[in-house]
Design an enzyme around this catalytic site. Structure first.
Site, PDB file in Angstrom:
ATOM      1  N   PRO A  55       0.825  -1.219   0.000  1.00 27.29           N
ATOM      2  CA  PRO A  55       0.000   0.000   0.000  1.00 27.29           C
ATOM      3  C   PRO A  55       0.860   1.271   0.000  1.00 27.29           C
ATOM      4  CG  PRO A  55      -0.307  -1.281   2.050  1.00 27.29           C
ATOM      5  CD  PRO A  55       0.566  -2.078   1.166  1.00 27.29           C
ATOM      6  N   ASP A  72      56.809  -6.643 -17.135  1.00 31.86           N
ATOM      7  CA  ASP A  72      57.964  -5.760 -17.295  1.00 31.86           C
ATOM      8  C   ASP A  72      58.901  -5.900 -16.107  1.00 31.86           C
ATOM      9  OD1 ASP A  72      57.121  -4.657 -19.629  1.00 31.86           O
ATOM     10  OD2 ASP A  72      56.162  -2.925 -18.706  1.00 31.86           O
ATOM     11  N   LYS A  96      62.459  -4.578 -19.862  1.00 32.17           N
ATOM     12  CA  LYS A  96      63.469  -3.831 -20.627  1.00 32.17           C
ATOM     13  C   LYS A  96      64.460  -3.238 -19.643  1.00 32.17           C
ATOM     14  CE  LYS A  96      60.427  -2.484 -24.417  1.00 32.17           C
ATOM     15  NZ  LYS A  96      59.041  -2.595 -24.000  1.00 32.17           N
ATOM     16  N   ASP A 123      51.284   3.379 -15.297  1.00 35.95           N
ATOM     17  CA  ASP A 123      50.032   3.316 -16.052  1.00 35.95           C
ATOM     18  C   ASP A 123      50.335   2.837 -17.472  1.00 35.95           C
ATOM     19  OD1 ASP A 123      47.035   4.498 -16.073  1.00 35.95           O
ATOM     20  OD2 ASP A 123      47.985   4.733 -18.040  1.00 35.95           O
ATOM     21  N   GLY A 135      61.577   5.138  -6.681  1.00 35.06           N
ATOM     22  CA  GLY A 135      60.522   5.651  -5.797  1.00 35.06           C
ATOM     23  C   GLY A 135      59.646   4.525  -5.268  1.00 35.06           C
TER      24      GLY A 135
END
Ligand code: SAH
Length: 408
Positions: free
Chosen positions: A39, A192, A214, A247, A355
């Site tokens: 309702p 990598d 690399k 990224d 880093g």
């Protein structure tokens, strides 16, 4: 426990309060055709009805409302009504979830954790105990997120896929949750040298790991060869993760790998990673932009063509932060060009090696002195070079401390 597909099937929900709202989201996600009988509807349910264009019959429940239902969910807040709905379902051989406290419908909803196409559900076999189920679910979800459950497919699908995963600057906990999950699902990882290489040791021993790392000056796997490796493995039905440092789309040749997959008709997706452009200066306490100091960021590939007019202008402007990747070898040439372009020799420079690793080291200098300082410190790759006022030592220290020399 039974996994049931509700896609395109009618689910009748009796009641429209908070419990219904929660379950409604799930049924909507499952693609069910939903009919709500109540309702009144709470604000959450009203919003969902409007958002997903759901059917709402705004009155008290009647037996006829169950017509055509595969599953019924009753959560009216009134145990007698819920029991009546459940009894009716029983007679009509419809499965029913009864949300009343302590009630046992013929069906119950599991607390779910999902990872890709794996769904783990938690239910109680006897007395329901939703908060226990939720806690178990959360613990399983945490393991899934960390990639600690063996969710790799055992049965090959016809077509493989490739995921380009940005791994961030190195530490495994700076890899995204999505990236970690895709690694847990992968049959092949093409990796990598930079990035979260420690994560490779956590994978199943039978995952194929192809190292295409690399090293400057050393043997490198040509890009065409990498493209061929990922495409061929995917064509053989494997799930391939191309794990990259930082990224995938920042000096990572990710675009070429995506193009190679698309050209071969291989499904491919890209997972972003924390790029070293931002995260490596950050590890040395250097913000690449800083209100009042630098509002523009310029990124240079030190191995590429440096002598572009925009790069020279960026280097000469102390209010522009210039970040150089792969620039250790090119540093003398770069500095000479910057000075020739009118950059002040006093302009701050910071060189951050390795880093976010225990071997991280920051060398602070100026444009005029950095070539000599870097040589003396025997700076090596991988390193990020930051040129501009943000690289000044003590930038973020409070004025009080800046005034004295103690903390510089
Ligand atoms: N796609 C990567 C960049 C690849 S180019 C990204 O988005 O970060 C490789 C260069 O990245 C290195 O030569 C170095 O300049 C920088 N780099 C990557 N990881 C680094 C780290 N942990 N410390 C210092 N420099 C790093």
């Amino acid at each position: 426990m039974l996994g049931v597909s509700l896609a395109g099937r009618t689910v009748v929900m009796v009641g429209a309060g908070a419990v219904t709202a929660r379950r409604l989201r799930r049924f909507v996600g499952d693609g069910a055709r939903i009919r709500i009988v109540a309702p009144e509807a709470g604000t959450e349910v009203r919003a969902l009805i409007a958002e997903h264009d759901l059917v709402w019959i705004p009155r008290r429940f009647r037996a006829g409302d169950l017509a055509g239902a595969w599953l019924v969910h009753t959560a009216t807040g009134d145990a007698r009504t819920d029991a009546r709905v459940a009894a009716l379902c029983e007679r009509r051989r419809m499965l029913c979830v009864n949300a009343s406290d302590g009630a046992h419908g013929s069906a119950r909803l599991s607390a779910e954790a999902r990872s890709g196409d794996v769904v783990v559900g938690v239910v109680s076999d006897a007395a329901v105990d939703p908060s226990r189920a939720a806690r178990v679910r959360d613990a399983v979800a945490a393991l899934l997120d960390e990639g600690r459950l063996p969710i790799r497919r055992r049965r090959r699908t016809a077509l493989g896929r490739v995921d380009l995963v940005g791994g961030g600057p190195g530490p495994v906990d700076l890899l995204t949750v999505r990236g970690r999950r895709l690694l847990a699902e992968a049959d092949v990882v093409v990796a990598d040298r930079l990035g979260p290489v420690d994560v490779l040791r956590e994978l199943d021993p039978d995952v194929e790991i192809v190292d295409v790392g690399k090293r400057p000056g050393a043997h490198t796997v040509p890009q065409e060869e990498i493209n061929r490796i990922i495409v061929e493995r995917a064509q053989a039905g494997k799930r391939v993760v191309r794990l990259k440092g930082g990224d995938p789309f920042v000096f990572g040749r990710g675009g070429e790998e995506v193009a190679a997959c698309l050209a071969a008709g291989i499904p491919v997706e890209v997972v972003p990673g924390l790029t070293s452009v931002v995260s490596v200066p950050q590890s040395a306490g250097i913000p690449v932009t800083h209100r009042g100091t630098a509002a523009t960021l310029h990124v240079i590939n030190g191995q590429g063509e440096i002598a572009s007019a925009s790069s020279r202008a960026a280097l000469a402007d102390p209010a522009v932060t210039t970040v150089i990747l792969m620039g250790v070898a090119a540093l003398p040439r770069l500095v000479a060009e910057a000075l020739a372009a009118g950059a002040a020799p006093e302009q701050p420079v910071a060189v951050i090696e390795r880093g976010h690793t225990p071997a991280q080291r920051t060398t602070r200098s100026t444009l005029g002195a950095v070539v000599e300082d870097a040589r003396r410190a025997a700076v090596t790759n991988p390193a990020v070079i930051v040129v501009g006022d943000v690289a000044r030592a003590g930038l973020l220290l409070p004025d009080r401390q800046l005034a004295g020399d103690a903390l510089r």
